[in-house]
Design an enzyme around this catalytic site. Structure first.
Site, PDB file in Angstrom:
ATOM      1  N   ARG A   1       8.306 -32.892  13.227  1.00 40.22           N
ATOM      2  CA  ARG A   1       7.614 -31.941  14.215  1.00 40.22           C
ATOM      3  C   ARG A   1       6.936 -30.784  13.717  1.00 40.22           C
ATOM      4  O   ARG A   1       5.863 -30.300  13.643  1.00 40.22           O
ATOM      5  CB  ARG A   1       8.288 -31.668  15.232  1.00 40.22           C
ATOM      6  CG  ARG A   1       9.731 -30.500  14.872  1.00 40.22           C
ATOM      7  CD  ARG A   1      10.491 -30.540  16.205  1.00 40.22           C
ATOM      8  NE  ARG A   1      11.818 -29.851  15.663  1.00 40.22           N
ATOM      9  CZ  ARG A   1      12.193 -28.591  16.016  1.00 40.22           C
ATOM     10  NH1 ARG A   1      11.838 -28.406  17.113  1.00 40.22           N
ATOM     11  NH2 ARG A   1      13.300 -28.300  15.769  1.00 40.22           N
ATOM     12  N   HIS A   2       7.723 -30.017  12.454  1.00 45.47           N
ATOM     13  CA  HIS A   2       7.211 -29.049  11.883  1.00 45.47           C
ATOM     14  C   HIS A   2       5.796 -29.259  10.974  1.00 45.47           C
ATOM     15  O   HIS A   2       5.027 -28.445  10.956  1.00 45.47           O
ATOM     16  CB  HIS A   2       8.130 -28.177  11.196  1.00 45.47           C
ATOM     17  CG  HIS A   2       9.179 -27.851  12.024  1.00 45.47           C
ATOM     18  ND1 HIS A   2       9.131 -26.911  13.256  1.00 45.47           N
ATOM     19  CD2 HIS A   2      10.629 -28.040  12.342  1.00 45.47           C
ATOM     20  CE1 HIS A   2      10.234 -26.624  13.922  1.00 45.47           C
ATOM     21  NE2 HIS A   2      11.216 -27.440  13.197  1.00 45.47           N
TER      22      HIS A   2
ATOM     23  N   ARG B   1       2.923 -29.579  12.655  1.00 41.10           N
ATOM     24  CA  ARG B   1       2.452 -28.480  13.344  1.00 41.10           C
ATOM     25  C   ARG B   1       1.537 -27.756  11.915  1.00 41.10           C
ATOM     26  O   ARG B   1       0.535 -27.165  12.384  1.00 41.10           O
ATOM     27  CB  ARG B   1       3.242 -27.614  13.815  1.00 41.10           C
ATOM     28  CG  ARG B   1       3.946 -28.015  15.065  1.00 41.10           C
ATOM     29  CD  ARG B   1       5.207 -27.114  15.529  1.00 41.10           C
ATOM     30  NE  ARG B   1       5.786 -28.109  16.806  1.00 41.10           N
ATOM     31  CZ  ARG B   1       7.029 -27.876  17.195  1.00 41.10           C
ATOM     32  NH1 ARG B   1       7.772 -27.059  16.728  1.00 41.10           N
ATOM     33  NH2 ARG B   1       7.349 -28.746  18.303  1.00 41.10           N
TER      34      ARG B   1
ATOM     35  N   CYS C   1       3.372  -2.817   4.209  1.00 44.04           N
ATOM     36  CA  CYS C   1       2.642  -1.780   4.331  1.00 44.04           C
ATOM     37  C   CYS C   1       3.397  -0.922   5.362  1.00 44.04           C
ATOM     38  O   CYS C   1       4.509  -0.990   5.400  1.00 44.04           O
ATOM     39  CB  CYS C   1       1.118  -1.972   4.899  1.00 44.04           C
ATOM     40  SG  CYS C   1       1.123  -2.916   6.246  1.00 44.04           S
TER      41      CYS C   1
ATOM     42  N   HIS D   1      10.480 -23.461   9.804  1.00 42.24           N
ATOM     43  CA  HIS D   1       9.770 -24.330  10.731  1.00 42.24           C
ATOM     44  C   HIS D   1       8.190 -23.980  10.482  1.00 42.24           C
ATOM     45  O   HIS D   1       7.442 -25.072  10.703  1.00 42.24           O
ATOM     46  CB  HIS D   1       9.866 -23.344  12.201  1.00 42.24           C
ATOM     47  CG  HIS D   1      10.982 -23.611  12.944  1.00 42.24           C
ATOM     48  ND1 HIS D   1      11.373 -23.322  14.081  1.00 42.24           N
ATOM     49  CD2 HIS D   1      12.369 -23.946  12.365  1.00 42.24           C
ATOM     50  CE1 HIS D   1      12.660 -23.407  14.456  1.00 42.24           C
ATOM     51  NE2 HIS D   1      13.225 -24.130  13.345  1.00 42.24           N
ATOM     52  N   ASN D   2       8.050 -23.032   9.743  1.00 41.70           N
ATOM     53  CA  ASN D   2       6.356 -22.791   9.376  1.00 41.70           C
ATOM     54  C   ASN D   2       6.175 -22.750   7.807  1.00 41.70           C
ATOM     55  O   ASN D   2       5.031 -22.706   7.315  1.00 41.70           O
ATOM     56  CB  ASN D   2       6.071 -21.589   9.893  1.00 41.70           C
ATOM     57  CG  ASN D   2       6.338 -21.417  11.169  1.00 41.70           C
ATOM     58  OD1 ASN D   2       7.075 -20.357  11.578  1.00 41.70           O
ATOM     59  ND2 ASN D   2       5.684 -22.069  12.198  1.00 41.70           N
TER      60      ASN D   2
ATOM     61  N   ASP E   1       0.959  -1.306   0.239  1.00 33.10           N
ATOM     62  CA  ASP E   1       0.000  -0.253  -0.019  1.00 33.10           C
ATOM     63  C   ASP E   1       0.828   1.107  -0.013  1.00 33.10           C
ATOM     64  O   ASP E   1       2.134   1.068  -0.128  1.00 33.10           O
ATOM     65  CB  ASP E   1      -0.904  -0.012   1.406  1.00 33.10           C
ATOM     66  CG  ASP E   1      -0.464   0.089   2.345  1.00 33.10           C
ATOM     67  OD1 ASP E   1       0.972   0.331   2.534  1.00 33.10           O
ATOM     68  OD2 ASP E   1      -1.169   0.107   3.482  1.00 33.10           O
ATOM     69  N   HIS E   2       0.358   2.201   0.298  1.00 35.83           N
ATOM     70  CA  HIS E   2       0.916   3.640   0.038  1.00 35.83           C
ATOM     71  C   HIS E   2       2.174   3.776   1.314  1.00 35.83           C
ATOM     72  O   HIS E   2       3.297   4.424   1.152  1.00 35.83           O
ATOM     73  CB  HIS E   2       0.135   4.694   0.211  1.00 35.83           C
ATOM     74  CG  HIS E   2      -0.743   4.619   1.535  1.00 35.83           C
ATOM     75  ND1 HIS E   2      -1.639   4.040   1.823  1.00 35.83           N
ATOM     76  CD2 HIS E   2      -0.439   5.418   2.708  1.00 35.83           C
ATOM     77  CE1 HIS E   2      -2.261   4.092   3.063  1.00 35.83           C
ATOM     78  NE2 HIS E   2      -1.488   5.023   3.817  1.00 35.83           N
TER      79      HIS E   2
ATOM     80  N   THR F   1       3.284  -0.860   8.544  1.00 36.10           N
ATOM     81  CA  THR F   1       3.959  -1.447   9.898  1.00 36.10           C
ATOM     82  C   THR F   1       3.925  -3.145   9.363  1.00 36.10           C
ATOM     83  O   THR F   1       4.414  -3.857  10.325  1.00 36.10           O
ATOM     84  CB  THR F   1       2.775  -1.472  10.975  1.00 36.10           C
ATOM     85  OG1 THR F   1       1.398  -1.971  10.804  1.00 36.10           O
ATOM     86  CG2 THR F   1       2.583  -0.090  11.711  1.00 36.10           C
ATOM     87  N   GLY F   2       3.345  -3.556   8.315  1.00 45.34           N
ATOM     88  CA  GLY F   2       2.915  -4.915   8.080  1.00 45.34           C
ATOM     89  C   GLY F   2       1.996  -5.675   8.802  1.00 45.34           C
ATOM     90  O   GLY F   2       1.578  -7.033   8.276  1.00 45.34           O
ATOM     91  N   ILE F   3       1.355  -5.206   9.621  1.00 45.68           N
ATOM     92  CA  ILE F   3       0.338  -5.842  10.477  1.00 45.68           C
ATOM     93  C   ILE F   3      -0.911  -6.002   9.649  1.00 45.68           C
ATOM     94  O   ILE F   3      -1.458  -7.103   9.518  1.00 45.68           O
ATOM     95  CB  ILE F   3       0.053  -4.840  11.840  1.00 45.68           C
ATOM     96  CG1 ILE F   3       1.330  -5.027  12.616  1.00 45.68           C
ATOM     97  CG2 ILE F   3      -1.170  -5.634  12.338  1.00 45.68           C
ATOM     98  CD1 ILE F   3       1.314  -3.991  13.771  1.00 45.68           C
ATOM     99  N   GLY F   4      -1.405  -4.956   9.014  1.00 45.96           N
ATOM    100  CA  GLY F   4      -2.698  -5.047   8.272  1.00 45.96           C
ATOM    101  C   GLY F   4      -2.371  -5.860   7.063  1.00 45.96           C
ATOM    102  O   GLY F   4      -3.326  -6.867   6.975  1.00 45.96           O
ATOM    103  N   MET F   5      -1.178  -6.083   6.520  1.00 43.74           N
ATOM    104  CA  MET F   5      -0.986  -6.841   5.127  1.00 43.74           C
ATOM    105  C   MET F   5      -1.217  -8.362   5.798  1.00 43.74           C
ATOM    106  O   MET F   5      -1.761  -9.189   5.319  1.00 43.74           O
ATOM    107  CB  MET F   5       0.150  -6.621   4.654  1.00 43.74           C
ATOM    108  CG  MET F   5       0.150  -5.347   3.516  1.00 43.74           C
ATOM    109  SD  MET F   5      -0.804  -5.389   2.327  1.00 43.74           S
ATOM    110  CE  MET F   5      -0.135  -4.311   1.169  1.00 43.74           C
TER     111      MET F   5
END
Length: 152
Positions: A133-134, A137, A65, A98-99, A8-9, A67-71
């Protein structure tokens, strides 16, 4: 490798730095925008990146974005997307090993371009460990996606 890239912007300038870097690494970039610093809505750019990853047009996706949070929230609404919000190199490596994350989110207002490039390089180049294990999960998370319902 094909990498879908969206911002985003609040992440527009960092997206351009990362785009150039990914190309220099020899990978293809699918840039879904945005292409300006005018206010836009981050889901409008998270959606096409996630869809390209899910339908196989891209191997991985990167979202930026402020903060990266919204994305990261928007991306993780998609079953099959494992998006990690990362602002350090240790997490970039761990989230791939791991993920088996397929989308990376970062915040331009949180980190600078030098660290962001280090994170992208590590994230792109790190393989999933395939340790039992990964895998177990991730399978549990996939089950949650399939079985989750809204409770009144």
């Amino acid at each position: 490798m094909k990498v879908a890239l969206g911002a985003d912007h609040g992440g527009y300038h960092l997206k351009n730095n990362i785009k150039d870097f990914i190309i220099k690494l020899g990978h293809e970039v699918i840039d879904v925008g945005c292409d300006c610093s005018d206010s836009v809505d981050y889901p409008d750019y998270a959606i096409p990146v996630c869809e390209k990853v899910l339908n196989g047009d891209a191997d991985k996706g990167i979202l930026i974005c402020g903060t990266g949070i919204g994305m990261s929230i928007a991306a993780n609404k998609y079953p099959g997307i494992r998006c990690a919000l990362v602002h350090d190199t240790f997490s970039a490596k761990a989230t791939r090993e791991h993920n088996d994350t397929n989308v990376l989110a970062m915040g331009e207002r949180v980190i600078g371009p030098g660290l962001a490039i280090d994170i992208v390089k590590i994230w792109i180049e790190t393989e999933f460990s395939n340790e039992e294990r990964h895998v177990n999960r991730i399978n549990k998370m996939n089950t949650i996606e399939k079985e989750a319902t809204i409770h009144p």
